[in-house]
Design a protein around this motif. Structure first.
Motif, PDB file in Angstrom:
ATOM      1  N   TRP A  26     -15.034  -5.638   9.905  1.00 15.77           N
ATOM      2  CA  TRP A  26     -15.363  -6.847  10.764  1.00 15.77           C
ATOM      3  C   TRP A  26     -14.053  -7.616  11.343  1.00 15.77           C
ATOM      4  N   GLY A  32     -21.312 -11.356  -0.124  1.00 15.36           N
ATOM      5  CA  GLY A  32     -20.812 -12.374   0.910  1.00 15.36           C
ATOM      6  C   GLY A  32     -22.090 -12.549   1.935  1.00 15.36           C
ATOM      7  N   GLY A  47      -7.522 -15.310   3.557  1.00 10.81           N
ATOM      8  CA  GLY A  47      -8.586 -14.062   3.073  1.00 10.81           C
ATOM      9  C   GLY A  47      -8.313 -12.740   3.438  1.00 10.81           C
ATOM     10  N   CYS A  76     -20.800  -3.346   1.030  1.00 11.48           N
ATOM     11  CA  CYS A  76     -20.805  -4.445   2.069  1.00 11.48           C
ATOM     12  C   CYS A  76     -19.772  -5.249   1.536  1.00 11.48           C
ATOM     13  N   ASN A 124     -14.465 -14.069   2.110  1.00  7.41           N
ATOM     14  CA  ASN A 124     -14.383 -14.521   3.132  1.00  7.41           C
ATOM     15  C   ASN A 124     -15.654 -15.343   3.900  1.00  7.41           C
ATOM     16  N   VAL A 125     -16.839 -15.083   3.292  1.00 12.97           N
ATOM     17  CA  VAL A 125     -17.929 -16.188   4.040  1.00 12.97           C
ATOM     18  C   VAL A 125     -17.432 -17.696   3.632  1.00 12.97           C
ATOM     19  N   SER A 167     -12.252  -5.865   0.775  1.00 11.09           N
ATOM     20  CA  SER A 167     -12.198  -4.838  -0.447  1.00 11.09           C
ATOM     21  C   SER A 167     -12.628  -3.522   0.062  1.00 11.09           C
ATOM     22  N   LEU A 207      -5.556 -13.299   6.764  1.00 16.52           N
ATOM     23  CA  LEU A 207      -5.574 -14.053   7.820  1.00 16.52           C
ATOM     24  C   LEU A 207      -5.797 -15.433   7.050  1.00 16.52           C
ATOM     25  N   GLN A 208      -5.054 -16.398   7.453  1.00 15.95           N
ATOM     26  CA  GLN A 208      -4.790 -17.787   7.071  1.00 15.95           C
ATOM     27  C   GLN A 208      -5.754 -18.926   7.907  1.00 15.95           C
ATOM     28  N   THR A 240     -15.582 -20.921  10.814  1.00 17.20           N
ATOM     29  CA  THR A 240     -16.833 -21.210  11.100  1.00 17.20           C
ATOM     30  C   THR A 240     -17.226 -21.016  12.248  1.00 17.20           C
ATOM     31  N   LEU A 254     -25.044  -7.090  -5.746  1.00 12.84           N
ATOM     32  CA  LEU A 254     -24.056  -6.942  -6.875  1.00 12.84           C
ATOM     33  C   LEU A 254     -22.555  -7.682  -6.493  1.00 12.84           C
ATOM     34  N   GLU A 255     -22.375  -8.897  -7.239  1.00 12.66           N
ATOM     35  CA  GLU A 255     -21.406  -9.699  -6.518  1.00 12.66           C
ATOM     36  C   GLU A 255     -20.046  -9.627  -7.849  1.00 12.66           C
ATOM     37  N   ASN A 299     -13.734 -18.791   5.836  1.00  9.49           N
ATOM     38  CA  ASN A 299     -13.445 -18.553   7.296  1.00  9.49           C
ATOM     39  C   ASN A 299     -13.424 -19.984   8.184  1.00  9.49           C
ATOM     40  N   GLY A 321     -13.654 -11.500  13.017  1.00  8.06           N
ATOM     41  CA  GLY A 321     -14.994 -11.966  13.620  1.00  8.06           C
ATOM     42  C   GLY A 321     -16.280 -11.855  12.881  1.00  8.06           C
ATOM     43  N   GLY A 322     -15.959 -11.464  11.894  1.00 10.25           N
ATOM     44  CA  GLY A 322     -17.208 -11.151  11.167  1.00 10.25           C
ATOM     45  C   GLY A 322     -18.016 -12.176  10.660  1.00 10.25           C
TER      46      GLY A 322
END
Ligand code: FAD
Lengths: 95, 416
Positions: free
Chosen positions: B362, B40, B336, B234, B71-72, B238, B257-258, B77, B62-63, B75, B365-366
């Motif tokens: 986070w 992320g 998310g 990180c 979430n990135v 999750s 959160l929507q 923005t 690792l993703e 969000n 507000g992350g």
């Protein structure tokens, strides 16, 4: 989400306030030697599982009962609803 | 390849044949100095600053899916540094400063737009609280401006200042706040990290940790075991699920959160505006859609989709301050998974397991924290000491009673 209240039947979850993991029903013994540590865990640490989660819902806009609800956190599907008072009595508590 | 205006021109004239993939597609190596779990914004920024600030050489991200799929990329923005408490404000102000220089630093257009953010005030008590917060911001080197109702009415004539229930009594503005193109943040950091030699490995899910004698030696993944001298979790929403594999329980619950986008409109909304009496925040994207959101659904969830009561609540918030939106149609909405902590503030710390580090909590507000989170986490990983702006984000603050609770909500994650 619809919560099937044991007394009042199916109710909209918007009538309820979510109160978190039902492990909160089992308050640590305040006289235990390590009571402080136990209370930190009790107050602040959670299992937070992905899957079935046993949790407390408070019927704030209804009959003010606490319910113990088993709900899958990956699908929001509810599989069981009990009165919290029944659950506590089942564990040998008096009230 | 450096991106520039000249490059765009040249490519336009030569059939766009010269563009290359922005990062390499690599297979995992057997051993890394640093393994960052989660691609992320925070994971990618961490890897980038590890390489850029600390000269780290063998770094992997690792993703489990594709980068930017969490979430990135979900969000609303908004970036800002309008916090009250000492544990938070210097960190978020550092983050805002990093945003200000980010595009030049990573040579990527992240569409950083300092269009300003306005938090509306609806009561005298709220004005007192916002005045205090504005002063705290200024003391920490941020900008803040308390606006009168008249000024607000002049600048934002479409706001309903005379709502019978929630009249607008003023507002706190931060002009350096604004919005950033969220996907571009993931892509830009990935590309910049890749250029410094970081391996970005997609479709690589961490399924467990190898822990011996209280020390983490590496991670099990769906693409085999990978040894890592330092392993850095990180994974935002999750976190609970991943750290359970190291038998850790966290001061975190995962909640949904929507977010919402309307059909495209002509420019109607300058800057970001937040409603202070309910929970509603809104900005207009460069494509014209209104991007907005509100509260969490309010119960543990990993489902990445929410329910209708919150949709109704958010739309009511919109109507209370922007009656002009009544006939605007909703185009899309999604959810998310937020890592909601027990005091609403994050954790950047080592765990009790040697060589295993944690970044999470986070809340919602992350996104604004992305650069500073990566900066401070990289510092912790490379030096084993917390960065000066992140000393308060510790695990043991709950046991020690040093919570950083901006809203004073106590240990109710769904209320932060
Ligand atoms: C609807 C919504 C609106 C928001 N609005 C704002 C806002 O306006 N302003 C703001 O500042 N913040 C906002 N946020 C919060 C912000 O988006 C998050 O706090 C932040 O993006 C989290 O950090 P991240 O980017 O690293 O997370 P993510 O992008 O979620 O990254 C975590 C990554 O870890 C990966 N992962 C998980 N498990 C594993 C595993 N086992 N192995 C490998 N990889 C794994 C996931 O696939 C994911 O890509 C919002 C969030 C949402 C959902």
């Amino acid at each position: 989400m619809i919560i099937n209240h044991p007394i009042l039947g199916p109710r909209d979850s918007a009538e309820f306030t979510y109160m978190g993991d039902a492990a909160l029903l089992d308050r640590p013994d305040w006289q235990a030697k390590d009571a402080l540590l136990q209370f930190v865990d009790y107050g602040y640490l959670r299992d937070n599982p992905a899957g079935p989660h046993i949790e407390l819902w408070y019927h704030e806009q209804g009959d003010r009962s606490f319910l113990v609800v088993t709900r899958d956190t990956t699908t929001h599907q509810i599989s069981s609803v009990k009165l919290a008072s029944d659950v506590a009595r089942g564990r040998g508590r008096s009230k | 390849m450096r991106y520039s205006g000249l490059r765009v021109l040249k490519e336009a004239l030569t059939g766009h044949k010269g563009w290359k993939p922005a990062w390499r597609d690599v297979a995992p190596q057997a051993h890394y100095d640093y393994i960052v779990i989660g691609g992320g914004g925070h994971g990618l920024a961490t890897a980038y600053y590890l390489a850029r600030n600390h000269g780290a050489k063998r770094v992997a991200v690792l993703e489990k899916g594709w980068i930017g799929g969490g979430n990135v990329g979900r969000n609303t923005t908004i970036v800002r540094s309008n916090y009250l408490l000492d544990g938070n404000e210097p960190f978020y102000e550092h983050s805002l400063k990093l945003w200000e220089g980010l595009e030049q630093d990573i040579n990527y257009n992240a569409m950083i737009s300092q269009r300003g953010i306005l938090n509306l005030v609806h009561s005298d008590a709220q004005r007192d609280a916002f005045t205090r917060r504005g002063n705290a911001m200024i003391l920490n080197g941020a900008d803040a401006d308390l606006l009168s109702t008249e000024t607000i009415q002049k600048r934002y004539p479409f706001l309903n200042v005379n709502n019978a229930r929630f009249p607008i009594k003023g507002g706190l503005a931060q002009y350096r706040g604004g919005t950033v193109r969220h996907d571009a943040v993931a892509w830009g950091y990935a590309r910049a990290a890749d250029q410094l030699g970081v391996d970005i490995i997609q479709n690589c899910e961490v399924t467990g940790f190898r822990i011996e004698g209280g020390k983490c030696l590496g991670v099990e993944t769906n693409r085999g075991y990978i040894k890592g001298d330092k392993v850095a979790s990180c994974v935002a929403g999750s976190s609970g699920r991943l750290m359970a594999k190291a038998s850790m329980r966290l001061p975190i619950e995962s909640h949904v959160l929507q977010a919402f986008v309307s059909e495209g409109l002509k420019p109607v909304l300058p800057g970001v505006i937040t409603f202070g009496a309910g929970h509603f925040y809104c900005s207009q994207s460069d494509k014209g859609g209104l991007v907005f959101g509100g509260d969490l659904d309010g119960y543990n969830s990993y489902a990445q989709r929410g329910n209708l009561p919150v949709v109704e609540d958010v739309c009511e918030g919109a109507m209370a301050i922007f009656p002009m939106l009544g006939r605007v149609r909703l185009l899309r909405m999604w959810g998310g998974i937020m890592d909601m902590s027990m005091d609403g503030s994050p954790i950047i710390d080592h765990t009790h397991i040697e060589s295993l580090y944690f970044n999470g909590g986070w809340c919602y507000g992350g996104f604004k924290a992305t650069p500073a989170s990566g900066w401070c986490y990289a510092h912790l990983l490379a030096t084993d000491t917390p960065h000066e702006f992140a000393t308060a984000f510790r695990f043991d603050r709950f046991a020690k009673g040093q919570m950083i609770d901006e809203k004073g909500m106590g240990n109710n994650p769904q209320l932060h």
